[in-house]
Design an enzyme around this catalytic site. Sequence first.
Site, PDB file in Angstrom:
ATOM      1  N   GLU A  50       0.834  -1.188   0.000  1.00  0.00           N
ATOM      2  CA  GLU A  50       0.000   0.000   0.000  1.00  0.00           C
ATOM      3  C   GLU A  50       0.875   1.246   0.000  1.00  0.00           C
ATOM      4  O   GLU A  50       2.013   1.223   0.485  1.00  0.00           O
ATOM      5  CB  GLU A  50      -0.936   0.001   1.211  1.00  0.00           C
ATOM      6  N   ASP A  56     -19.783  -8.930  -6.029  1.00  0.00           N
ATOM      7  CA  ASP A  56     -19.469  -8.270  -4.762  1.00  0.00           C
ATOM      8  C   ASP A  56     -18.813  -6.915  -5.006  1.00  0.00           C
ATOM      9  O   ASP A  56     -19.036  -5.958  -4.255  1.00  0.00           O
ATOM     10  CB  ASP A  56     -18.566  -9.164  -3.918  1.00  0.00           C
TER      11      ASP A  56
END
Length: 208
Positions: free
Chosen positions: A121, A146
Amino acid sequence: MARKSHRRRKLKLPRVIWIFLLLFIAAIGVVGGQILSQRAQIADEARAQSEATAKQEAFISRLAPYAQELQQVYGVLPSITLAQAILESDWGTSTLAANYHNLFGIKGTDPATSRIMTTKEYQNDQWVTVHARFRVYASDQESMKDHALLLVNGTDWNANQYAAVLAAKDYVTAAKALQTAGYATDPDYPSKLIALIQQWHLAQYDGN
């Protein structure tokens, strides 16, 4: 009277010239071998690239119809769905995608339906490796649905978090809206999505 011999005398080259000729012939053989090896390598690389492209095209063709179905129900542009699936899963080859059908890097909280994985990240202007819990799916289609529901329903703390993504009429606006909404930490996320959509002509799957 004795006859004179007219036999030609054999031409004898100096030893150094013979050595030079032998070295020259050997050099030609080496160069020729290198050329053949390079040609074989180029052919192998071209074959590998062709096979990779075929697999990528198959990946798109497999997911595109369902992405279009999801657009009819939830309003998510198929080009965005496909580009995110490609980018997040590395064409379905990431461990998360290959083993758990999670094509979009969607995180989870329930230990029964998620796995802890290592990911990267972008934090404080640099890439860091972190451990996070990601959702597990039974199929790629379940993952795609989803993903659509996430954009429609938002997050637990903001139901309208991705409203601008759904409201976008084109993939450029939608890609930038994803970044603004905080879908990914990568500052280049929108440009990567846009590049994929343009390279693979994914906008052709978007409805009017």
